[in-house]
Design a protein around this motif. Structure first.
Motif, mmCIF file in Angstrom:
data_model
loop_
_atom_site.group_PDB
_atom_site.id
_atom_site.type_symbol
_atom_site.label_atom_id
_atom_site.label_comp_id
_atom_site.label_asym_id
_atom_site.label_seq_id
_atom_site.Cartn_x
_atom_site.Cartn_y
_atom_site.Cartn_z
ATOM 1 N N CYS A 192 -22.943 -15.619 6.356
ATOM 2 C CA CYS A 192 -22.694 -14.764 5.190
ATOM 3 C C CYS A 192 -21.373 -15.104 4.525
ATOM 4 C CB CYS A 192 -22.682 -13.292 5.613
ATOM 5 S SG CYS A 192 -24.217 -12.681 6.323
ATOM 6 N N ALA A 193 -20.412 -15.589 5.309
ATOM 7 C CA ALA A 193 -19.060 -15.824 4.799
ATOM 8 C C ALA A 193 -18.831 -17.240 4.310
ATOM 9 C CB ALA A 193 -18.043 -15.503 5.896
ATOM 10 N N LEU A 194 -19.789 -18.126 4.503
ATOM 11 C CA LEU A 194 -19.596 -19.508 4.071
ATOM 12 C C LEU A 194 -19.384 -19.570 2.561
ATOM 13 C CD1 LEU A 194 -22.331 -21.334 6.189
ATOM 14 C CD2 LEU A 194 -19.858 -21.276 6.602
ATOM 15 N N PRO A 195 -18.403 -20.336 2.095
ATOM 16 C CA PRO A 195 -18.179 -20.462 0.650
ATOM 17 C C PRO A 195 -19.455 -20.851 -0.073
ATOM 18 C CG PRO A 195 -16.399 -21.497 1.864
ATOM 19 C CD PRO A 195 -17.434 -21.131 2.879
ATOM 20 N N GLY A 196 -19.797 -20.109 -1.119
ATOM 21 C CA GLY A 196 -21.015 -20.363 -1.858
ATOM 22 C C GLY A 196 -22.210 -19.570 -1.367
ATOM 23 N N SER A 197 -22.038 -18.791 -0.280
ATOM 24 C CA SER A 197 -23.141 -17.995 0.247
ATOM 25 C C SER A 197 -23.626 -16.996 -0.799
ATOM 26 C CB SER A 197 -22.706 -17.239 1.508
ATOM 27 O OG SER A 197 -23.636 -16.237 1.851
#
Length: 395
Positions: A93-98
């Motif tokens: 959920c926290a990955l950049p671009g999620s």
């Protein structure tokens, strides 16, 4: 699996359905390299290799195991009376671009994972925290608090859970005060991130047991199963949660008093989250008080009538350790560079901002002052695994 059975989920990850049982395949799919559209789940694959099963699915060709990317999963969401929300989920959920960051309009992320991490999918998050400081990406404030996934909180340091709960609670509270939706995550969203959220819930006039029951009842997957496993595997954490519920007010005030300078500046210079941005930009360190994230340094207009700017005040960096919690380490003053002056801080031809470097009456401008480095101990973590303050401002 036929082409019609393959589809993309809301987070952009392809999903596959098992050609034997018809269920969505999770974690690992077993694919036939000869049959273009044949995939089965791990459960059906195990059955196909079990000689004791009289009736089992068979396939004439060799099947290859393919690990599927982890899907972003929010397990719990809570909306405050002011309309802002707190979400608990896994690392994806926290990955950049999620897509979760966009859909939930997340403005602050609290990462409770250890780094480096063996899971390569967590690498984008590890890159954000590579220099040990917090990051800004598309207006989202990322803060990393390393917490081991262990059953006994005493093993994370001398203060154990009582060093963790004040920090996580303060971060969530200050995020909400700044009108930012918060994402709290660990690796799977099952133990560490729920604990941080429960500690904050206790400060909302709930007992520890009531907070656990509230979390279980609102769990988006299987609340009863989650509660049973959580209570059985995190008994010592729950004991500390009960202790926290009795004295959280004094513990929280004490932590915030020691970290007042950082506490007041967490979101002061962070822009609004760019929730509609199609792709993530490069991470940026937290801007200093006199810097604008999206502005280029403005040229300085020099005039013989320019007034000298006031000398910068000396700052003191706080170091918290086990022996002397009020230990203060003085540092040398850092004179800001002229390039950091905003255009909005200049009037006419004169740079009058107190953050600008003083300009004399000579025709040639003085050379920028050399920046002196602060002592490295100001950012050092105390021994013993204790948790130090966070959101250190990057100059």
């Amino acid at each position: 699996m036929s082409a019609e059975e393959q589809e993309s989920s809301s987070d952009g990850v392809d999903t596959f359905s098992c050609d034997v049982c018809g269920n969505e395949i999770d974690k690992v799919r077993y694919n036939c390299s000869k049959c273009e559209d044949y995939d089965i789940c791990e459960h059906c694959f195990i059955q196909s290799t079990d000689d004791d099963e009289e009736e089992r699915p068979r396939h004439p060709h060799k099947l290859t195991a393919i690990k599927l990317p982890v899907k972003a999963s929010i397990v719990f969401s809570y909306t405050t009376a002011n309309g802002n929300s707190v979400h608990v989920g896994n690392f994806a959920c926290a990955l950049p671009g999620s897509v979760v960051l966009k859909e939930k309009k997340i403005g602050a992320v609290l990462s409770l994972i250890e780094l480096p991490h063996p899971n390569r999918e967590i690498a984008p998050l590890a890159q954000l925290y590579s220099d040990g400081s917090d990051s800004l990406m598309d207006g989202v404030v990322y803060h990393h608090l390393p917490v081991a996934d262990i059953a006994n909180p005493a093993l994370i340091g001398p203060e154990g859970a009582m060093a963790l709960f004040p920090e996580t609670t303060s971060f969530i509270s200050e995020s909400l005060k700044a009108k930012r939706n918060v994402l709290v995550h660990c690796e799977l969203g099952q133990r560490r991130s729920p604990l941080a959220f429960l500690a904050w819930m206790v400060t909302q006039n709930l007992s520890a047991q009531s907070a656990i029951s509230r979390f279980a009842s609102g769990h988006k997957e299987n609340g009863a199963a989650w509660k049973e496993k959580f209570v059985s595997t995190r008994a010592k954490w729950i004991e500390k949660l009960e202790e926290w519920s009795k004295n959280w007010s004094s513990k929280l005030k004490d932590w915030q008093r020691k970290n007042a300078e950082d506490l007041n500046s967490w979101f002061a210079d962070a822009p609004e989250p760019l929730v509609d941005k199609a792709s993530p930009s490069k991470p940026t360190k937290m801007p200093s008080k006199h810097e604008a994230l999206d502005e280029k340094p403005a040229p300085i207009a020099r005039s013989p009538t320019s007034k000298p700017a006031a000398a910068p005040s000396k700052k003191r960096a706080r170091v918290i350790d086990d022996d002397d919690e009020d230990d203060l380490l003085p540092t040398r003053a850092i004179e800001p560079s002229p390039k950091k002056v905003k255009a909005s801080e200049m009037t006419g031809d004169a740079a009058t901002s107190s953050s600008a470097t003083a300009v004399g009456h000579s025709e040639k401008p003085p050379a920028p002052a050399a920046v002196t480095a602060t002592s490295s101990t100001a950012n050092a973590k105390p021994k013993g695994g204790t948790i130090t303050s966070f959101f250190k401002k990057a100059n």
